[in-house]
Motif scaffolding. Structure first.
Motif, PDB file in Angstrom:
ATOM      1  N   ARG A  65     -12.903 -31.885 -30.999  1.00 48.65           N
ATOM      2  CA  ARG A  65     -14.786 -31.435 -31.113  1.00 48.65           C
ATOM      3  C   ARG A  65     -15.264 -32.672 -31.854  1.00 48.65           C
ATOM      4  NH1 ARG A  65     -12.450 -26.017 -31.862  1.00 48.65           N
ATOM      5  NH2 ARG A  65     -11.378 -26.805 -33.887  1.00 48.65           N
ATOM      6  N   GLU A  66     -14.119 -33.446 -32.916  1.00 52.76           N
ATOM      7  CA  GLU A  66     -14.804 -34.425 -34.061  1.00 52.76           C
ATOM      8  C   GLU A  66     -15.598 -34.992 -32.979  1.00 52.76           C
ATOM      9  OE1 GLU A  66     -15.553 -36.458 -37.401  1.00 52.76           O
ATOM     10  OE2 GLU A  66     -15.016 -34.178 -37.192  1.00 52.76           O
ATOM     11  N   THR A  67     -14.690 -35.244 -31.759  1.00 52.65           N
ATOM     12  CA  THR A  67     -15.369 -36.589 -31.475  1.00 52.65           C
ATOM     13  C   THR A  67     -16.044 -35.675 -29.619  1.00 52.65           C
ATOM     14  OG1 THR A  67     -13.147 -36.303 -29.545  1.00 52.65           O
ATOM     15  CG2 THR A  67     -13.304 -38.065 -30.879  1.00 52.65           C
ATOM     16  N   ARG A  68     -16.541 -34.391 -29.618  1.00 51.55           N
ATOM     17  CA  ARG A  68     -17.721 -34.577 -28.784  1.00 51.55           C
ATOM     18  C   ARG A  68     -17.201 -33.810 -27.206  1.00 51.55           C
ATOM     19  NH1 ARG A  68     -19.339 -33.824 -33.141  1.00 51.55           N
ATOM     20  NH2 ARG A  68     -21.645 -33.913 -34.407  1.00 51.55           N
ATOM     21  N   GLN A  69     -15.577 -34.117 -27.542  1.00 54.47           N
ATOM     22  CA  GLN A  69     -15.167 -33.723 -25.867  1.00 54.47           C
ATOM     23  C   GLN A  69     -14.423 -31.678 -25.440  1.00 54.47           C
ATOM     24  OE1 GLN A  69     -12.071 -37.358 -26.718  1.00 54.47           O
ATOM     25  NE2 GLN A  69     -13.362 -37.462 -24.803  1.00 54.47           N
ATOM     26  N   VAL A  70     -14.855 -31.024 -26.731  1.00 55.72           N
ATOM     27  CA  VAL A  70     -14.148 -30.225 -26.119  1.00 55.72           C
ATOM     28  C   VAL A  70     -14.672 -29.107 -25.370  1.00 55.72           C
ATOM     29  CG1 VAL A  70     -16.232 -28.391 -27.869  1.00 55.72           C
ATOM     30  CG2 VAL A  70     -13.447 -27.528 -28.133  1.00 55.72           C
ATOM     31  N   ILE A  71     -15.656 -28.969 -24.866  1.00 53.50           N
ATOM     32  CA  ILE A  71     -16.012 -28.302 -24.143  1.00 53.50           C
ATOM     33  C   ILE A  71     -15.486 -28.715 -22.067  1.00 53.50           C
ATOM     34  CG2 ILE A  71     -17.652 -27.512 -21.867  1.00 53.50           C
ATOM     35  CD1 ILE A  71     -19.850 -28.028 -24.264  1.00 53.50           C
ATOM     36  N   THR A  72     -15.134 -30.158 -22.767  1.00 58.55           N
ATOM     37  CA  THR A  72     -14.548 -31.420 -21.319  1.00 58.55           C
ATOM     38  C   THR A  72     -12.769 -30.590 -21.394  1.00 58.55           C
ATOM     39  OG1 THR A  72     -15.739 -33.000 -21.223  1.00 58.55           O
ATOM     40  CG2 THR A  72     -14.446 -33.538 -20.198  1.00 58.55           C
ATOM     41  N   HIS A  73     -12.642 -30.331 -22.591  1.00 62.12           N
ATOM     42  CA  HIS A  73     -11.252 -30.119 -22.654  1.00 62.12           C
ATOM     43  C   HIS A  73     -11.084 -28.439 -22.051  1.00 62.12           C
ATOM     44  CE1 HIS A  73      -7.706 -29.031 -25.095  1.00 62.12           C
ATOM     45  NE2 HIS A  73      -7.181 -29.737 -24.662  1.00 62.12           N
ATOM     46  N   THR A  74     -11.664 -28.201 -22.533  1.00 63.85           N
ATOM     47  CA  THR A  74     -11.564 -26.336 -21.946  1.00 63.85           C
ATOM     48  C   THR A  74     -12.003 -26.584 -20.140  1.00 63.85           C
ATOM     49  OG1 THR A  74     -12.298 -25.604 -23.598  1.00 63.85           O
ATOM     50  CG2 THR A  74     -12.819 -24.271 -22.143  1.00 63.85           C
ATOM     51  N   LEU A  75     -13.015 -27.562 -20.144  1.00 62.53           N
ATOM     52  CA  LEU A  75     -13.230 -27.069 -18.426  1.00 62.53           C
ATOM     53  C   LEU A  75     -11.977 -27.967 -18.116  1.00 62.53           C
ATOM     54  CD1 LEU A  75     -16.736 -27.645 -18.318  1.00 62.53           C
ATOM     55  CD2 LEU A  75     -15.637 -25.716 -18.196  1.00 62.53           C
ATOM     56  N   ASP A  76     -11.126 -29.071 -18.726  1.00 60.60           N
ATOM     57  CA  ASP A  76     -10.464 -29.497 -17.738  1.00 60.60           C
ATOM     58  C   ASP A  76      -8.527 -28.638 -16.888  1.00 60.60           C
ATOM     59  OD1 ASP A  76     -11.325 -31.837 -17.799  1.00 60.60           O
ATOM     60  OD2 ASP A  76     -10.297 -32.715 -19.247  1.00 60.60           O
ATOM     61  N   ARG A  77      -8.682 -27.668 -17.534  1.00 65.02           N
ATOM     62  CA  ARG A  77      -7.819 -26.601 -17.526  1.00 65.02           C
ATOM     63  C   ARG A  77      -8.203 -25.624 -16.842  1.00 65.02           C
ATOM     64  NH1 ARG A  77      -3.068 -26.319 -21.768  1.00 65.02           N
ATOM     65  NH2 ARG A  77      -2.284 -24.570 -20.359  1.00 65.02           N
ATOM     66  N   ALA A  78      -9.787 -25.603 -16.553  1.00 67.41           N
ATOM     67  CA  ALA A  78     -10.176 -24.107 -15.466  1.00 67.41           C
ATOM     68  C   ALA A  78      -9.451 -24.472 -14.094  1.00 67.41           C
ATOM     69  CB  ALA A  78     -11.697 -24.219 -15.834  1.00 67.41           C
ATOM     70  N   PRO A  79      -9.280 -25.713 -13.511  1.00 60.48           N
ATOM     71  CA  PRO A  79      -8.989 -25.515 -11.788  1.00 60.48           C
ATOM     72  C   PRO A  79      -7.627 -25.152 -11.869  1.00 60.48           C
ATOM     73  CG  PRO A  79      -9.956 -27.438 -12.763  1.00 60.48           C
ATOM     74  CD  PRO A  79      -9.725 -26.995 -13.936  1.00 60.48           C
ATOM     75  N   GLU A  80      -6.038 -25.207 -12.618  1.00 57.31           N
ATOM     76  CA  GLU A  80      -5.205 -24.350 -12.896  1.00 57.31           C
ATOM     77  C   GLU A  80      -5.423 -23.151 -12.771  1.00 57.31           C
ATOM     78  OE1 GLU A  80      -3.195 -25.301 -17.111  1.00 57.31           O
ATOM     79  OE2 GLU A  80      -4.048 -26.592 -16.459  1.00 57.31           O
ATOM     80  N   VAL A 129      -4.180 -26.373 -32.471  1.00 58.35           N
ATOM     81  CA  VAL A 129      -5.568 -26.613 -33.455  1.00 58.35           C
ATOM     82  C   VAL A 129      -5.892 -27.670 -33.592  1.00 58.35           C
ATOM     83  CG1 VAL A 129      -5.800 -25.707 -35.236  1.00 58.35           C
ATOM     84  CG2 VAL A 129      -4.492 -24.141 -34.055  1.00 58.35           C
ATOM     85  N   GLN A 130      -4.404 -29.258 -33.555  1.00 57.76           N
ATOM     86  CA  GLN A 130      -4.955 -30.227 -33.798  1.00 57.76           C
ATOM     87  C   GLN A 130      -5.502 -30.905 -32.451  1.00 57.76           C
ATOM     88  OE1 GLN A 130      -1.421 -32.537 -35.314  1.00 57.76           O
ATOM     89  NE2 GLN A 130      -2.095 -34.589 -35.080  1.00 57.76           N
ATOM     90  N   ILE A 131      -5.387 -30.243 -31.075  1.00 61.80           N
ATOM     91  CA  ILE A 131      -6.072 -31.001 -30.526  1.00 61.80           C
ATOM     92  C   ILE A 131      -7.467 -30.593 -30.244  1.00 61.80           C
ATOM     93  CG2 ILE A 131      -6.719 -30.969 -27.709  1.00 61.80           C
ATOM     94  CD1 ILE A 131      -3.152 -31.437 -27.877  1.00 61.80           C
ATOM     95  N   ARG A 132      -7.295 -29.040 -30.798  1.00 60.50           N
ATOM     96  CA  ARG A 132      -8.886 -28.696 -31.105  1.00 60.50           C
ATOM     97  C   ARG A 132     -10.164 -28.843 -31.980  1.00 60.50           C
ATOM     98  NH1 ARG A 132     -11.096 -26.436 -25.447  1.00 60.50           N
ATOM     99  NH2 ARG A 132     -12.433 -25.207 -27.170  1.00 60.50           N
ATOM    100  N   ALA A 133      -9.397 -29.269 -33.040  1.00 55.39           N
ATOM    101  CA  ALA A 133      -9.807 -30.364 -33.828  1.00 55.39           C
ATOM    102  C   ALA A 133     -10.773 -31.817 -33.363  1.00 55.39           C
ATOM    103  CB  ALA A 133      -9.250 -30.002 -35.108  1.00 55.39           C
ATOM    104  N   GLU A 134      -9.645 -32.087 -32.755  1.00 55.29           N
ATOM    105  CA  GLU A 134      -9.891 -33.683 -32.612  1.00 55.29           C
ATOM    106  C   GLU A 134     -11.162 -34.401 -31.083  1.00 55.29           C
ATOM    107  OE1 GLU A 134      -6.627 -35.275 -30.801  1.00 55.29           O
ATOM    108  OE2 GLU A 134      -5.509 -35.950 -33.480  1.00 55.29           O
TER     109      GLU A 134
END
Length: 343
Positions: A266-281, A259-264
């Motif tokens: 969102r604040e830095t406009r990286q939430v989409i990248t954060h989601t997609l980075d896990r998709a290949p696994e 929850v804390q990481i997702r909040a951070e």
């Protein structure tokens, strides 16, 4: 030899033209109701559909429209109205539809349909992520909701089997409809499970095993290897809840930290990248490409602002330079950049 070559070349050209015509679907119709300038509908991309992979047909002053789709087998075309059933189309056919939409009355689709379309339209087409059985308003009784969903799924499967056995459905249309309705109800079940998981984690943190059992059972019900999987409008939803099930059940997952990481992010406009980075696994080749493209399109529709999207789209284009989905993803980048220029 020269004459023979010319004849063979002409034959190839003629056969190519015939193949193209046989794959073309022409959809024309009339729209009435709330004023609008154009009609949006899903585009078929090698049999794959997604609610935000679309094309638009301009409306004439009288409300008439015409557009074409290319497909080599039965497919769905969905008009982007809430609760709208998909139009089942077959290659080489022409269709005329009457569309009506008014916010106070809802959406209606009519036309000179065959029995197959009427049969399909009779099923529930409310978004399984939002309104079916009103579970967003009372999700705590997840056992009862799951039981009802499974019972309704079974009833529909029996109806579809009966229609096929009676000769009403071809093999291809039977597989298309059956896969679509399986995904519809399995997505609903994943929503019930995930909503209860989040509700419980936000409260007393006691999540019964049954919640995960419902979720996992739903996610093993339909395989991405099913040749009709990506022909359903619910394919993306199914993959999305597959993604979150993987995240939440990871042995190293820590809810508070996440929850804390997702909040951070969102604040830095990286939430989409954060989601997609896990998709290949989580996904293999074809599901991964589709999921990434569909997720980008989905985020464009629901998330503001769009600052992160141009970079994400550029990364996707680099990773998949020949992707059939690029035409839709690049269109999003253009719209985002046009919006920024107009600010």
């Amino acid at each position: 030899m020269n004459l023979t070559f010319k004849l063979l070349f002409l034959l190839v050209v003629l056969l190519t033209g015939c193949a193209r015509e046989q794959k073309e679907v022409v959809i024309s119709g009339h729209y009435s109701g709330q004023p609008r300038e154009r009609i949006a509908s899903t585009a078929t991309v090698n049999g794959v559909v997604h609610r935000y992979f679309t094309d638009h047909a301009e409306l004439c002053p009288e409300g008439n429209f015409t557009f074409t789709r290319i497909t080599d087998r039965p497919a769905f075309v969905n008009f982007l109205f809430y609760g709208a059933p998909s139009l089942i189309v077959e290659p080489g056919r022409e269709y005329f539809v009457e569309l009506f939409f008014d916010p106070s009355q809802g959406f209606e689709m009519d036309g000179d349909f065959c029995d197959i379309q009427a049969f399909y339209n009779a099923f529930n087409h409310q978004d399984p992520r939002a309104c079916i059985y009103e579970y967003p308003f009372d999700i705590s009784n997840y056992q009862a909701v799951n039981k009802v969903l499974l019972a309704d799924l079974q009833k529909e499967m029996e109806k579809i089997d009966s229609a096929y056995n009676a000769g009403m459905l071809s093999q291809d249309i039977y597989e298309l409809i059956k896969t679509d309705r399986q995904l519809y109800y399995q997505v609903a079940r994943t929503v019930v499970a995930s909503a209860n998981y989040l509700r419980m984690m936000a409260g007393d943190r006691m999540v019964p095993d049954e919640v995960f059992e419902i979720w996992e059972d739903a996610l093993t019900a339909v395989s991405t290897d099913n040749p009709w999987f990506f022909s359903s409008l619910r394919a993306y939803d199914y993959l999305l809840y597959t993604y979150w099930h993987h995240i939440y059940t990871d042995p190293d997952f820590d809810y508070d930290e996440f929850v804390q990481i997702r909040a951070e992010k969102r604040e830095t406009r990286q939430v989409i990248t954060h989601t997609l980075d896990r998709a290949p696994e989580i996904f293999s080749v074809a599901p991964l490409e589709f999921f990434m493209a569909a997720y980008i399109a989905d985020q464009y529709a629901i998330r503001q602002p769009h600052n992160e999207l141009p970079g994400v789209i550029a990364d996707f284009a680099t990773q998949y330079p020949d992707s059939d989905y690029l035409v839709f993803i690049e269109r999003i980048r253009e719209e985002v950049e046009e919006g920024e220029d107009g600010m």
